[in-house]
Each structure stands twice: as structure tokens, then as C-alpha cells.
Design a protein around this motif. Sequence first.
Motif, PDB file in Angstrom:
ATOM      1  N   GLN A  59      94.312 142.752 -22.143  1.00 33.14           N
ATOM      2  CA  GLN A  59      93.732 141.749 -21.282  1.00 33.14           C
ATOM      3  C   GLN A  59      94.201 140.310 -21.406  1.00 33.14           C
ATOM      4  OE1 GLN A  59      89.640 142.490 -22.175  1.00 33.14           O
ATOM      5  NE2 GLN A  59      89.375 144.022 -20.544  1.00 33.14           N
ATOM      6  N   ALA A  60      94.950 140.100 -22.428  1.00 30.12           N
ATOM      7  CA  ALA A  60      95.332 138.726 -22.831  1.00 30.12           C
ATOM      8  C   ALA A  60      96.882 138.537 -22.248  1.00 30.12           C
ATOM      9  CB  ALA A  60      95.602 138.701 -24.326  1.00 30.12           C
ATOM     10  N   LEU A  61      97.584 139.641 -21.804  1.00 26.20           N
ATOM     11  CA  LEU A  61      98.879 139.701 -21.241  1.00 26.20           C
ATOM     12  C   LEU A  61      98.920 138.920 -19.913  1.00 26.20           C
ATOM     13  CD1 LEU A  61     100.265 143.317 -21.524  1.00 26.20           C
ATOM     14  CD2 LEU A  61     101.173 141.216 -22.431  1.00 26.20           C
ATOM     15  N   VAL A  62      98.143 139.196 -19.014  1.00 31.51           N
ATOM     16  CA  VAL A  62      98.354 138.527 -17.647  1.00 31.51           C
ATOM     17  C   VAL A  62      98.005 137.215 -17.622  1.00 31.51           C
ATOM     18  CG1 VAL A  62      97.473 138.233 -15.066  1.00 31.51           C
ATOM     19  CG2 VAL A  62      97.664 140.579 -16.310  1.00 31.51           C
ATOM     20  N   PRO A  63      96.911 136.728 -18.064  1.00 30.32           N
ATOM     21  CA  PRO A  63      96.767 135.208 -18.550  1.00 30.32           C
ATOM     22  C   PRO A  63      97.847 134.367 -19.290  1.00 30.32           C
ATOM     23  CG  PRO A  63      94.857 136.223 -19.150  1.00 30.32           C
ATOM     24  CD  PRO A  63      95.615 137.425 -18.904  1.00 30.32           C
ATOM     25  N   ALA A  64      98.483 135.136 -20.270  1.00 34.03           N
ATOM     26  CA  ALA A  64      99.626 134.575 -20.862  1.00 34.03           C
ATOM     27  C   ALA A  64     100.929 134.627 -20.133  1.00 34.03           C
ATOM     28  CB  ALA A  64     100.007 135.411 -22.012  1.00 34.03           C
ATOM     29  N   ILE A  65     101.180 135.579 -19.063  1.00 36.87           N
ATOM     30  CA  ILE A  65     102.160 135.433 -18.254  1.00 36.87           C
ATOM     31  C   ILE A  65     102.136 134.406 -17.015  1.00 36.87           C
ATOM     32  CG2 ILE A  65     103.063 136.974 -16.395  1.00 36.87           C
ATOM     33  CD1 ILE A  65     103.037 139.277 -18.503  1.00 36.87           C
ATOM     34  N   ARG A  66     100.842 134.195 -16.827  1.00 39.52           N
ATOM     35  CA  ARG A  66     100.546 133.048 -15.838  1.00 39.52           C
ATOM     36  C   ARG A  66     100.877 131.786 -16.232  1.00 39.52           C
ATOM     37  NH1 ARG A  66     100.182 135.773 -11.495  1.00 39.52           N
ATOM     38  NH2 ARG A  66      98.542 137.201 -11.125  1.00 39.52           N
ATOM     39  N   GLN A  67     100.855 131.497 -17.706  1.00 41.70           N
ATOM     40  CA  GLN A  67     101.240 130.210 -18.460  1.00 41.70           C
ATOM     41  C   GLN A  67     102.653 130.272 -18.455  1.00 41.70           C
ATOM     42  OE1 GLN A  67      99.728 130.655 -22.325  1.00 41.70           O
ATOM     43  NE2 GLN A  67      97.684 130.023 -21.659  1.00 41.70           N
ATOM     44  N   ALA A  68     103.481 131.298 -17.924  1.00 45.83           N
ATOM     45  CA  ALA A  68     104.866 131.139 -18.159  1.00 45.83           C
ATOM     46  C   ALA A  68     105.222 130.692 -16.484  1.00 45.83           C
ATOM     47  CB  ALA A  68     105.497 132.537 -18.296  1.00 45.83           C
ATOM     48  N   GLY A  69     104.293 130.385 -15.679  1.00 44.36           N
ATOM     49  CA  GLY A  69     104.520 130.095 -14.329  1.00 44.36           C
ATOM     50  C   GLY A  69     104.774 130.919 -13.107  1.00 44.36           C
ATOM     51  N   VAL A  70     104.347 132.403 -13.668  1.00 44.64           N
ATOM     52  CA  VAL A  70     104.255 133.439 -12.728  1.00 44.64           C
ATOM     53  C   VAL A  70     102.857 133.268 -11.793  1.00 44.64           C
ATOM     54  CG1 VAL A  70     104.149 136.079 -12.468  1.00 44.64           C
ATOM     55  CG2 VAL A  70     105.434 134.654 -14.355  1.00 44.64           C
ATOM     56  N   LEU A  71     103.187 133.117 -10.633  1.00 40.58           N
ATOM     57  CA  LEU A  71     101.956 132.985  -9.678  1.00 40.58           C
ATOM     58  C   LEU A  71     101.958 134.114  -8.667  1.00 40.58           C
ATOM     59  CD1 LEU A  71     102.737 129.291  -8.460  1.00 40.58           C
ATOM     60  CD2 LEU A  71     101.269 130.108 -10.242  1.00 40.58           C
ATOM     61  N   GLY A  72     102.893 135.032  -8.688  1.00 42.12           N
ATOM     62  CA  GLY A  72     102.833 136.371  -7.884  1.00 42.12           C
ATOM     63  C   GLY A  72     102.042 137.349  -8.417  1.00 42.12           C
ATOM     64  N   GLN A  73     102.266 138.560  -7.888  1.00 43.16           N
ATOM     65  CA  GLN A  73     101.241 139.935  -8.533  1.00 43.16           C
ATOM     66  C   GLN A  73     102.021 140.250  -9.836  1.00 43.16           C
ATOM     67  OE1 GLN A  73     101.580 143.130  -5.634  1.00 43.16           O
ATOM     68  NE2 GLN A  73      99.840 144.119  -6.759  1.00 43.16           N
ATOM     69  N   VAL A  74     101.000 140.456 -10.700  1.00 48.85           N
ATOM     70  CA  VAL A  74     101.357 141.074 -11.924  1.00 48.85           C
ATOM     71  C   VAL A  74     100.600 142.473 -12.100  1.00 48.85           C
ATOM     72  CG1 VAL A  74     101.126 140.845 -14.598  1.00 48.85           C
ATOM     73  CG2 VAL A  74     101.677 138.848 -13.006  1.00 48.85           C
ATOM     74  N   CYS A  75     101.324 143.457 -12.264  1.00 49.10           N
ATOM     75  CA  CYS A  75     101.030 144.827 -12.146  1.00 49.10           C
ATOM     76  C   CYS A  75     100.980 145.419 -13.965  1.00 49.10           C
ATOM     77  CB  CYS A  75     101.938 145.715 -11.567  1.00 49.10           C
ATOM     78  SG  CYS A  75     100.977 147.609 -11.350  1.00 49.10           S
ATOM     79  N   ASN A  76      99.723 145.349 -14.372  1.00 50.31           N
ATOM     80  CA  ASN A  76      99.691 145.425 -15.790  1.00 50.31           C
ATOM     81  C   ASN A  76      99.412 147.075 -15.866  1.00 50.31           C
ATOM     82  OD1 ASN A  76      99.149 145.527 -18.556  1.00 50.31           O
ATOM     83  ND2 ASN A  76      97.529 143.823 -18.518  1.00 50.31           N
ATOM     84  N   CYS A  77     100.318 147.908 -16.370  1.00 52.68           N
ATOM     85  CA  CYS A  77     100.551 149.312 -16.500  1.00 52.68           C
ATOM     86  C   CYS A  77     100.618 149.397 -17.979  1.00 52.68           C
ATOM     87  CB  CYS A  77     101.511 150.173 -15.813  1.00 52.68           C
ATOM     88  SG  CYS A  77     101.568 149.614 -14.005  1.00 52.68           S
ATOM     89  N   VAL A  78     100.159 148.601 -18.808  1.00 56.27           N
ATOM     90  CA  VAL A  78     100.279 148.859 -20.253  1.00 56.27           C
ATOM     91  C   VAL A  78      99.148 150.004 -20.700  1.00 56.27           C
ATOM     92  CG1 VAL A  78      99.882 147.643 -22.486  1.00 56.27           C
ATOM     93  CG2 VAL A  78     101.220 146.650 -20.652  1.00 56.27           C
ATOM     94  N   GLU A  79      99.335 150.744 -21.502  1.00 56.76           N
ATOM     95  CA  GLU A  79      98.168 151.743 -22.219  1.00 56.76           C
ATOM     96  C   GLU A  79      97.698 151.189 -23.530  1.00 56.76           C
ATOM     97  OE1 GLU A  79     100.212 155.605 -22.129  1.00 56.76           O
ATOM     98  OE2 GLU A  79     100.741 155.582 -19.913  1.00 56.76           O
ATOM     99  N   ILE A  80      96.634 151.916 -23.796  1.00 58.02           N
ATOM    100  CA  ILE A  80      96.056 151.628 -25.102  1.00 58.02           C
ATOM    101  C   ILE A  80      96.242 152.724 -25.950  1.00 58.02           C
ATOM    102  CG2 ILE A  80      94.008 150.926 -26.285  1.00 58.02           C
ATOM    103  CD1 ILE A  80      95.050 148.790 -24.146  1.00 58.02           C
ATOM    104  N   GLY A  81      96.654 152.259 -27.117  1.00 56.38           N
ATOM    105  CA  GLY A  81      96.863 153.402 -28.041  1.00 56.38           C
ATOM    106  C   GLY A  81      97.406 153.124 -29.475  1.00 56.38           C
TER     107      GLY A  81
END
Length: 79
Positions: free
Chosen positions: A57-79
Motif C-alpha cells: 500500500q505504500a508503493l503508489v503514494p511513494a511513486i506519486r512523490q516521484a511526480g507520476v500522475l498517470g495510472q499506476v497498476c500495482n500487481c505486487v504480490e504479498i509473500g
Amino acid sequence: MATSQLSDSRFTRLIQRIDSVLCAHHELCDHLANLEISMEGSRIVLRGQLPSVALKQALVPAIRQAGVLGQVCNCVEIG
């Protein structure tokens, strides 16, 4: 061909900004080797594995800090 080179250059700079932000993140930094960031069409796609839902859940907000305004698809698995 020039358009392709510009797109490649722009994508490379974007990935560098994302890597920089993720490296600065105190929890995500330790897991960067387990993540793959790619661009599919106009969206950023995240794949790989993280040990907890909180880190995923922390990935997308962190990527937004890099200036990414477009769609981000988070397909990361938990394990």
C-alpha cells in the motif's frame, strides 16, 4: 525513430525518479531488488513481491512523490 528515443529517454528519467524516491523510503528501500517497474502503454506497472500489505500500500503514494500522475497498476504480490 526520434519519437521512440524521446519516449525511451523520458521513461528512463521517470524510472530513475521512482527509484530515487523508493530508495529514500525507509521501509521500501530494503525490498527494491524484489520489485520490477515497467511501462505498459501509458501506465506504470509494478510487479514483484513484498512481505506485507502495508508495504504494498505504500508503493503508489511513494511513486506519486516521484511526480507520476498517470495510472499506476500495482500487481505486487504479498509473500
